[in-house]
Scaffold this motif. Structure first.
Motif, PDB file in Angstrom:
ATOM      1  N   GLN A 139       0.821  -1.212   0.000  1.00  0.00           N
ATOM      2  CA  GLN A 139       0.000   0.000   0.000  1.00  0.00           C
ATOM      3  C   GLN A 139       0.852   1.258   0.000  1.00  0.00           C
ATOM      4  O   GLN A 139       0.433   2.301  -0.536  1.00  0.00           O
ATOM      5  CB  GLN A 139      -0.927  -0.010   1.229  1.00  0.00           C
ATOM      6  N   MET A 140       2.037   1.193   0.576  1.00  0.00           N
ATOM      7  CA  MET A 140       2.886   2.380   0.698  1.00  0.00           C
ATOM      8  C   MET A 140       3.801   2.583  -0.503  1.00  0.00           C
ATOM      9  O   MET A 140       4.538   3.569  -0.544  1.00  0.00           O
ATOM     10  CB  MET A 140       3.734   2.278   1.978  1.00  0.00           C
ATOM     11  N   ALA A 141       3.786   1.678  -1.456  1.00  0.00           N
ATOM     12  CA  ALA A 141       4.656   1.795  -2.631  1.00  0.00           C
ATOM     13  C   ALA A 141       3.818   1.747  -3.898  1.00  0.00           C
ATOM     14  O   ALA A 141       3.872   0.772  -4.660  1.00  0.00           O
ATOM     15  CB  ALA A 141       5.701   0.684  -2.628  1.00  0.00           C
ATOM     16  N   PRO A 142       2.996   2.764  -4.158  1.00  0.00           N
ATOM     17  CA  PRO A 142       2.128   2.738  -5.349  1.00  0.00           C
ATOM     18  C   PRO A 142       2.910   2.751  -6.648  1.00  0.00           C
ATOM     19  O   PRO A 142       2.417   2.272  -7.673  1.00  0.00           O
ATOM     20  CB  PRO A 142       1.282   4.006  -5.190  1.00  0.00           C
ATOM     21  N   GLU A 148      -4.279   1.823  -5.529  1.00  0.00           N
ATOM     22  CA  GLU A 148      -5.610   1.226  -5.531  1.00  0.00           C
ATOM     23  C   GLU A 148      -6.019   0.746  -6.923  1.00  0.00           C
ATOM     24  O   GLU A 148      -6.766  -0.218  -7.054  1.00  0.00           O
ATOM     25  CB  GLU A 148      -6.641   2.237  -5.020  1.00  0.00           C
ATOM     26  N   ALA A 149      -5.554   1.427  -7.955  1.00  0.00           N
ATOM     27  CA  ALA A 149      -5.893   1.018  -9.326  1.00  0.00           C
ATOM     28  C   ALA A 149      -5.172  -0.254  -9.728  1.00  0.00           C
ATOM     29  O   ALA A 149      -5.635  -0.972 -10.626  1.00  0.00           O
ATOM     30  CB  ALA A 149      -5.551   2.140 -10.300  1.00  0.00           C
ATOM     31  N   GLY A 150      -4.059  -0.550  -9.071  1.00  0.00           N
ATOM     32  CA  GLY A 150      -3.327  -1.753  -9.404  1.00  0.00           C
ATOM     33  C   GLY A 150      -2.552  -1.626 -10.700  1.00  0.00           C
ATOM     34  O   GLY A 150      -2.356  -0.530 -11.237  1.00  0.00           O
ATOM     35  N   SER A 244      -3.942  -5.933  -7.953  1.00  0.00           N
ATOM     36  CA  SER A 244      -3.868  -4.776  -7.057  1.00  0.00           C
ATOM     37  C   SER A 244      -3.330  -5.229  -5.705  1.00  0.00           C
ATOM     38  O   SER A 244      -3.261  -6.433  -5.414  1.00  0.00           O
ATOM     39  CB  SER A 244      -5.257  -4.143  -6.885  1.00  0.00           C
ATOM     40  N   PRO A 245      -2.938  -4.291  -4.836  1.00  0.00           N
ATOM     41  CA  PRO A 245      -2.416  -4.676  -3.510  1.00  0.00           C
ATOM     42  C   PRO A 245      -3.391  -5.477  -2.657  1.00  0.00           C
ATOM     43  O   PRO A 245      -2.976  -6.061  -1.642  1.00  0.00           O
ATOM     44  CB  PRO A 245      -2.099  -3.325  -2.866  1.00  0.00           C
ATOM     45  N   ASP A 246      -4.657  -5.528  -3.043  1.00  0.00           N
ATOM     46  CA  ASP A 246      -5.621  -6.326  -2.279  1.00  0.00           C
ATOM     47  C   ASP A 246      -5.267  -7.804  -2.247  1.00  0.00           C
ATOM     48  O   ASP A 246      -5.750  -8.542  -1.375  1.00  0.00           O
ATOM     49  CB  ASP A 246      -7.027  -6.156  -2.855  1.00  0.00           C
TER      50      ASP A 246
END
Length: 366
Positions: A139-142, A148-150, A244-246
């Motif tokens: 989450q901290m490294a977009p 969020e968009a992945g 995505s990060p999810d």
């Protein structure tokens, strides 16, 4: 001999079902659903390699599948910048899930060194912490994980060659990997390493006394499980063409634990049952009612309370009871009691569903 013949027939039917699925399922939705089931089977079997066979309760196992998914998406994006020509594109895309398996195994090899020395509650807490750590880093490294968009990519690298654009083509790939992965994990249970893994679960002190390191066995199991999870994650990345990060979230890891337990972690086919339930619950059930998480929680509580052996254990007990050769009168009475219990269970389940749906309509208008 009869039991062995039964196993051969069941595995033959399982393999035949996957071989025929791309040809019998003509609707795109059915093909995608079957692909999701195959990916879920690999994920649940990989998780059960730790839980059911090794007695290792992991709360962060989704990170290995996520590593495989991101590795495949990254490879696809690189290949799009420099697309291969001809039939090479087909073979490269078909081999990409193996790259995901390597990524999952590599992450498991590194993190496994931190938790394989422990067992029981300590092992579970360490895996929980590692899982949350990886999820937080994602989450901290977009710029790396896409935020969020992945990140997305196209699995069709060369339209002029035979490609995996149609969902039926991808289902063939998923079916092949699912069959190979299932066969490999089943064979693993029959090897000396499979016996050592069971000994780590049941008698780690005695295993250490015999000269085998329980930590070394756990680490090997983690690496193998991470590899299969990464393979499943890579297939999922090809299927959805987005990640995505999810994929690192604790909810993903909790879903693996829940459905493997519901399927029956003590039996090899249990996680496979759980995988089917997982896909159907998260797709079909979720489209039918907004109360689906409540139903999943109730089913999980009921299984823990009344049937901790899972659905596979219930079916195994029923099969064993049919082979005991009951006296006819006793058989009829037992069948009557069984039908009565089923009827009462259905009545209670129907009443619960009616009450929940009525409450949801009243409170939320859904």
């Amino acid at each position: 001999m009869g039991e062995r013949r039964g196993h051969i027939v069941l595995w033959g039917l399982y393999g035949l079902a996957w071989c025929l699925a791309p040809w019998l399922l003509t609707a795109s939705y059915a093909q995608v659903l079957a692909s999701q089931i195959g990916i879920a089977i690999l994920s649940c079997l990989a998780y059960n390699l730790l839980l059911g066979q090794g007695g290792m309760l992991s709360f962060g196992h989704a990170i290995y599948g996520g590593a495989g998914a991101y590795a495949v998406i990254d490879a696809l994006q690189t290949l799009q910048a420099h697309p291969p020509t001809g039939a090479a594109a087909t073979w490269i895309v078909a081999a990409l899930p193996l790259w995901g398996a390597l990524a999952g195994a590599g992450l498991a090899a590194g993190l496994g060194a931190l938790c394989a020395r422990h067992s029981g509650t300590a092992f579970g807490m360490i895996t929980l912490g590692l899982g949350e750590l990886v999820a937080a880093v994602a989450q901290m490294a977009p710029q790396v994980f896409g935020g969020e968009a992945g990140r997305s990519a196209n699995r069709v690298l060369n339209a002029s060659a035979w490609h995996f654009g149609p969902s039926s083509h991808l289902l063939m790939l998923v079916a092949g990997y699912t069959l190979a992965g299932t066969a490999a994990l089943w064979a693993l249970t029959r090897t000396p390493f499979g016996l050592l893994l069971g000994a780590v679960r049941d008698e780690p002190e005695r295993l250490a006394f015999l000269g085998h390191s329980p930590a070394w066995v756990r680490w090997q199991a983690l690496v193998l499980s991470g590899a299969v999870s990464g393979l499943a994650g890579g297939l999922a990345a090809l299927l959805f063409e987005r990640v995505s990060p999810d994929v690192f979230s604790g909810a993903r890891s909790a879903a693996l634990l829940l459905f493997v337990f519901v399927g029956g972690s003590a039996h090899f086919v249990g996680p496979m049952w759980g995988a089917v339930w997982m896909v159907l619950s998260l797709t079909a059930l979720a489209s039918l009612t907004p109360a689906w998480p409540l139903y999943l929680g109730l089913v999980f509580l009921w299984m823990v309370w009344r049937a901790p052996q899972g659905w596979a254990g219930l079916l195994s007990d029923a099969h064993a009871a049919l082979r005991t050769g009951w006296v006819p009168g006793q058989r009829l009475r037992s069948m009557g009691r069984g039908l009565g219990q089923i009827g009462r269970g259905l009545a209670v389940a129907g009443a619960v569903v009616w009450a929940v749906e009525a409450l949801y309509r009243r409170q939320f208008g859904a």
